[in-house]
Design a protein around this motif. Structure first.
Motif, short mmCIF file in Angstrom:
data_model
loop_
_atom_site.label_atom_id
_atom_site.label_comp_id
_atom_site.label_asym_id
_atom_site.label_seq_id
_atom_site.Cartn_x
_atom_site.Cartn_y
_atom_site.Cartn_z
N GLU A 110 0.84 -1.19 0.00
CA GLU A 110 0.00 0.00 0.00
C GLU A 110 0.88 1.24 0.00
O GLU A 110 1.96 1.24 0.59
N HIS A 111 0.42 2.25 -0.70
CA HIS A 111 1.10 3.54 -0.66
C HIS A 111 0.08 4.65 -0.54
O HIS A 111 -0.93 4.67 -1.26
N CYS A 112 0.30 5.56 0.41
CA CYS A 112 -0.58 6.72 0.60
C CYS A 112 0.24 7.99 0.55
O CYS A 112 1.43 7.98 0.85
N GLN A 128 -4.40 7.20 -2.24
CA GLN A 128 -3.86 5.92 -1.84
C GLN A 128 -4.05 4.89 -2.94
O GLN A 128 -4.95 5.00 -3.77
N GLU A 219 -10.58 11.05 3.85
CA GLU A 219 -9.56 10.12 3.41
C GLU A 219 -9.62 8.82 4.18
O GLU A 219 -10.20 8.73 5.20
N SER A 222 -4.75 3.54 4.88
CA SER A 222 -4.35 3.04 3.61
C SER A 222 -3.51 1.80 3.58
O SER A 222 -2.96 1.40 4.53
#
Length: 719
Positions: A110-112, A128, A219, A222
Motif C-alpha cells: 500500500e502507498h498513501c 492511496q 480520506e 491506507s
C-alpha cells in the motif's frame, strides 16, 4: 490474480500541518478502527533541522475472519510494517505498508500520500493505492481474497471519517492552527545526508490561533502499492472525490478505483486524448465494472466512432426532409429525475415507408444523431439540476401498432439499430416507458427482446391500454405539467405526428443500396487486412520533391510493421488472377501487394524510413518529407511476436494482446494525404487526419508528436 485499488484525490479544506496533527492521533491505536489493535515503533529518524521525520511501525491487526480459517492458519493477529516519511519542508507525507504475516503466501502493498493542494496551499490532498496478490493459502485463496477486499473497502469508508473526527477533537481542545516548519536560525542544511524518496509528516506542536476553514472531503486508512505519486491534481489531471460525487454519482471505493485505473490506462495509451469520464463510467457499468471487458468494448466503440466520424454527426449531417416530416419522435422536457425525455410515437410511424424511402443506413444514422443529442442533453441537465445525470428516459406510445410494423425488412432494420446502440451507447437508457401496448405487441417483443441486454430489459415498464393512467403509471415518473397532450396531458408536444409516407417518395432497391453505401463510405479512412506473408501496400506518386506524405492509421487487430519505400519506377498494378495472389478482398478490408517478388531491396527500391513496429490498439500519425520524385510505397506488414509468459503486471504495450482473434491476420484503418511543403509547418493540426479525436466524448484533445528533419511520427493507443 493481482487485485488493485486506486483512490481518487480526496481534498481536505484544512492546512497540511493541521491534518498532520490530526493524523498523528491515530497512533498507537485508533478506536475508530476496531481491527487496529496496537502499534509499536520499530525505527525512527529525524534530520538535524527537523524537516525530515521517518518513523517505522509494526502494526497489529485483528482480522475479522472465520475462526476455522484462523485456526488453520495458526494465527490470531496479522502484522503489518508501516513506514511514514514526513517532509515538513515540502509539506508531504508518504506512507508505505506491507504485510509481515504470511509474506511468503500473500503479498499486500500500500502507498498513501498527503500533499498540499496544487491550487490552494491551505488545503490538503490525499491519495492511496494498494495491491493484493494471494499466491497460496491452504486452499482458501478465494475466501481470503474476499475477506481481504471486504476489510479493506470497509476501512476506506471509515477512513473518510477518521481525520474529520480528530480535527473536531483538536478544535474542541482549542487547536485550530499549527505553524509551518521553518529552518533553524543558523544551521545549514543537512538534507543531503538523507536522500529520502518518501517524505513523512508528523507535527505535534499545536498552537491555538483560529484560522480554520470548514468543509472536508476526507480520506481512508491506507495500504497502496506503487511508486510515490506527486502532488494531487484537479479533475483535469486526476479525479477528485468531490468531483466524482458531483458529476458522476455515488460510487463504491472499488468502483472509483476501476474508473481511475481505466482512465489512467487511457491517459497512458491515448496521450491525454481520452473520452469523458461519464462515457468511461458507462462502459464500466455495462460490464459490471470488469475493467478488461469494459476496456475491450470501449476501444472497439472508439474505433467505430472514428471510422464513421460519429463525433461530428450533429454538426455535419442533416436529416432528410422525409425524416423531419414522418419520423414521429423528438425530445420533450425531462422526467422527475431530471433525465432528458424522448418521446417516440411508434404506433403512428410508417416504418415500412421510411425504410422504403430512406434505407436502413439513413435510419440508423438518424438514431445515432438522437443518441449524440441525448449525451449532450445529459451534460446540460447535470449542470442545471446540480446532480449527475448520465441517461435519458424514453416514452414509447404504441397506439396504432399493427401487423404493418412487423414488416420483415423493418424489423431487420430495428434489430440492426438495437445492436449498434447497445454496443456503442451502453447505460444511456435510464428508463423505457411503453404505453398503450396492443395485442400485437407480444409478437414484436418476442422478436426484439433477445437482442436487448438483460440490464437494459430491466429498465422497461410496459402498460397495456390505459393502465398508464393508474397507480404506478406515468405520473410516478413524469410531472403532470409535461405529460403530452396525446396522452391526455396538459402539455403541447411538438413531436411530429408521423403518418404514411407517400409512395411517390419510395426508392428502388438499387437506389437505396447506393445511398446506404454512400452514407457509410463517407469517411476519410479505409480498412485493410494484413496477413502473414501478405502485407498491404498503397502507392503514392510524387512529382515535386519536398512534398509531404502524411498518414494516420489505427492498428485494430494484431501487431504490424510499418515501412515506407521509394522506387524510381512504378510497380505493376495488382493482378486479378484466379488465385488472388496479389489482391485479396475480405470482409475486414482489402489486401493489396505492389512490390513484385522479383524486386530486390537496394536495387529496385529503397527504404526511406526505419521500420516502425506498431502494437494492436496503437494509433499512429506521421509524415515524411520526400527528397526525390518518383513512387513511394506505404506498407503494413504482419509482425509476429514471441509468446509472452503470463504475468500479473502486463505492459501497457501488450495489454490488448488478449483481444486477438487470429494469430495470422491483422487489420488496419488508415488515411493518407500528400501536401506541398509550403503548406506543411511541422504540425498535424493543419491536416484533416488530425480530426480523429472525440469531439463529443472528450473534454480536451491533445496530440503528442516528435519532429525530425525528414519525418514526424506521433502515436497513441486507440483501438
Amino acid at each position: 490474480m493481482v487485485q488493485k485499488y486506486q483512490s481518487p484525490v480526496r481534498v481536505y479544506k484544512h492546512p497540511f500541518e493541521l491534518i498532520m496533527a490530526a493524523y498523528e492521533r491515530r497512533f498507537p491505536t485508533c478506536p475508530l478502527i476496531p481491527m487496529f489493535v496496537d502499534s509499536d515503533t520499530v525505527n525512527e529518524f529525524r534530520s538535524e533541522d527537523g524537516a525530515i521525520h521517518v518513523i517505522e511501525r509494526r502494526c497489529k491487526l485483528d482480522i475479522d475472519a472465520p475462526r476455522l480459517l484462523k485456526k488453520i492458519a495458526g494465527v490470531d493477529y496479522v502484522y503489518f510494517i508501516q513506514k511514514n516519511s514526513l517532509n515538513s519542508r515540502e509539506r508531504t507525507l508518504h506512507i508505505e505498508a506491507h504485510n509481515e504475516t504470511f509474506s511468503n503466501r500473500v503479498i499486500i502493498n500500500e502507498h498513501c500520500c498527503y500533499s498540499v493542494h496544487p491550487e490552494n496551499e491551505d488545503w490538503t490532498c490525499f491519495e492511496q493505492s494498494a495491491s493484493l496478490d494471494i499466491k497460496s493459502f491452504f486452499g482458501f485463496e478465494s475466501t481470503v481474497e474476499k475477506i481481504a477486499m471486504k476489510q479493506y473497502t470497509s476501512n476506506i469508508k471509515k477512513g473518510k471519517e477518521i481525520i474529520e473526527y480528530y480535527l473536531r477533537q483538536l478544535e474542541e481542545e482549542g487547536v485550530t492552527f499549527v505553524p509551518r516548519w521553518t529552518p533553524p536560525a543558523a544551521a545549514p542544511s543537512l538534507e543531503t545526508s538523507l536522500s529520502c524518496k518518501k517524505p513523512a509528516a508528523s507535527l505535534t506542536v499545536v498552537v491555538p490561533d483560529p484560522t480554520l476553514k470548514e468543509g472536508l472531503s476526507s480520506e481512508p486508512l491506507s495500504t497502496p502499492s506503487g511508486a510515490p505519486e506527486p502532488t494531487a491534481g484537479t479533475p483535469d489531471d486526476k479525479l477528485d472525490a468531490d468531483y466524482i460525487k458531483r458529476y458522476l454519482g455515488d460510487l463504491t471505493p472499488l468502483q472509483e478505483s476501476c474508473l481511475i485505473r481505466l482512465r489512467q490506462w487511457l491517459q497512458e495509451t491515448h496521450k491525454g486524448k481520452i473520452p469523458k469520464d461519464e462515457h468511461i463510467l458507462r462502459f464500466l457499468r455495462a460490464r459490471d465494472f470488469n475493467i478488461d471487458k469494459a476496456r475491450e468494448t470501449m476501444c472497439q466503440s472508439l474505433t467505430w466512432r472514428k471510422q464513421h466520424q460519429v463525433d461530428y454527426i450533429l454538426d455535419t449531417w442533416h436529416p432528410p426532409q422525409v425524416l423531419q416530416d414522418y419520423y414521429a419522435g423528438g425530445w420533450h422536457h425531462h422526467d422527475k429525475d431530471g433525465r432528458p425525455l424522448y418521446v417516440l410515437r411508434l404506433g403512428q410511424m410508417d416504418t415500412k415507408g421510411l425504410v422504403r424511402a430512406l434505407g436502413e443506413e439513413a435510419l440508423l444514422r438518424y438514431v445515432l444523431s438522437i443518441n449524440e443529442e441525448g449525451l449532450r442533453r445529459c451534460e446540460e441537465n447535470t449542470k442545471v439540476f446540480g446532480r449527475p445525470i448520465s441517461s435519458w428516459t424514453c416514452l414509447v406510445d404504441l397506439e396504432g401498432l399493427n401487423m404493418r410494423h412487423l414488416w420483415r425488412p423493418g424489423v431487420k432494420a430495428l434489430l440492426r439499430i438495437i445492436e449498434v446502440v447497445e454496443a456503442n451507447y451502453p447505460e444511456t437508457l435510464g428508463r423505457l416507458l411503453i404505453l398503450r401496448a396492443p395485442r400485437v405487441f407480444p409478437v414484436l417483443w418476442t422478436l426484439v427482446s433477445p437482442f436487448i441486454d438483460d440490464n437494459t430489459r430491466r429498465k422497461f415498464l410496459i402498460y397495456a391500454g390505459n393502465d398508464y393512467q393508474g397507480p404506478g403509471g406515468l405520473l410516478d415518473y413524469i410531472d403532470k405539467e409535461i405529460i403530452p397532450d396525446f396522452l391526455s396531458g396538459e402539455c403541447m408536444c411538438e413531436v411530429p405526428e408521423g403518418g404514411l409516407v407517400p409512395k411517390s417518395l419510395y426508392r428502388t432497391a438499387e437506389e437505396l443500396e447506393n445511398e446506404d453505401l454512400k452514407l457509410w463510405t463517407e469517411t476519410i479512412y479505409q480498412s485493410a487486412s494484413v496477413f502473414k506473408g501478405a502485407p498491404h501496400e498503397i502507392l503514392i506518386q510524387i512529382v515535386d520533391a519536398s512534398s509531404v506524405i502524411t498518414w494516420d492509421f489505427d492498428v485494430c487487430k494484431g501487431d504490424i510493421v510499418f515501412n515506407i519505400y521509394h522506387s524510381k519506377r512504378s510497380p505493376q498494378p495488382p493482378k486479378k488472377d484466379s488465385l488472388g495472389a496479389h489482391s485479396i478482398t475480405s470482409p475486414g478490408g482489402n489486401n493489396v501487394q505492389l512490390i513484385d517478388r522479383v524486386w530486390q531491396l537496394g536495387r529496385d527500391y529503397s527504404m526511406v524510413e526505419s521500420p516502425l513496429i506498431c502494437k494492436e490498439g496503437e494509433s499512429v500519425q506521421g509524415s515524411h518529407v520526400t527528397r526525390w520524385p518518383g513512387f513511394y510505397i506505404l506498407q503494413w506488414k504482419f509482425h509476429s511476436t514471441p509468446a509472452c509468459a503470463a504475468t500479473s503486471l502486463p505492459r501497457v504495450d501488450d495489454v490488448l494482446a488478449s483481444l486477438q482473434v487470429s494469430s495470422h491476420k491483422c487489420k488496419v484503418m488508415y488515411y493518407t494525404e500528400v501536401i506541398g511543403s509550403e503548406d506543411f509547418r511541422g504540425s498535424m493540426t493543419s491536416l484533416e487526419s488530425s480530426h480523429s479525436g472525440f469531439s463529443q466524448l472528450s473534454a480536451a484533445t491533445t496530440s503528442s508528436s516528435q519532429s525530425h528533419s525528414s519525418s514526424m511520427i506521433s502515436r497513441w493507443r486507440f483501438c
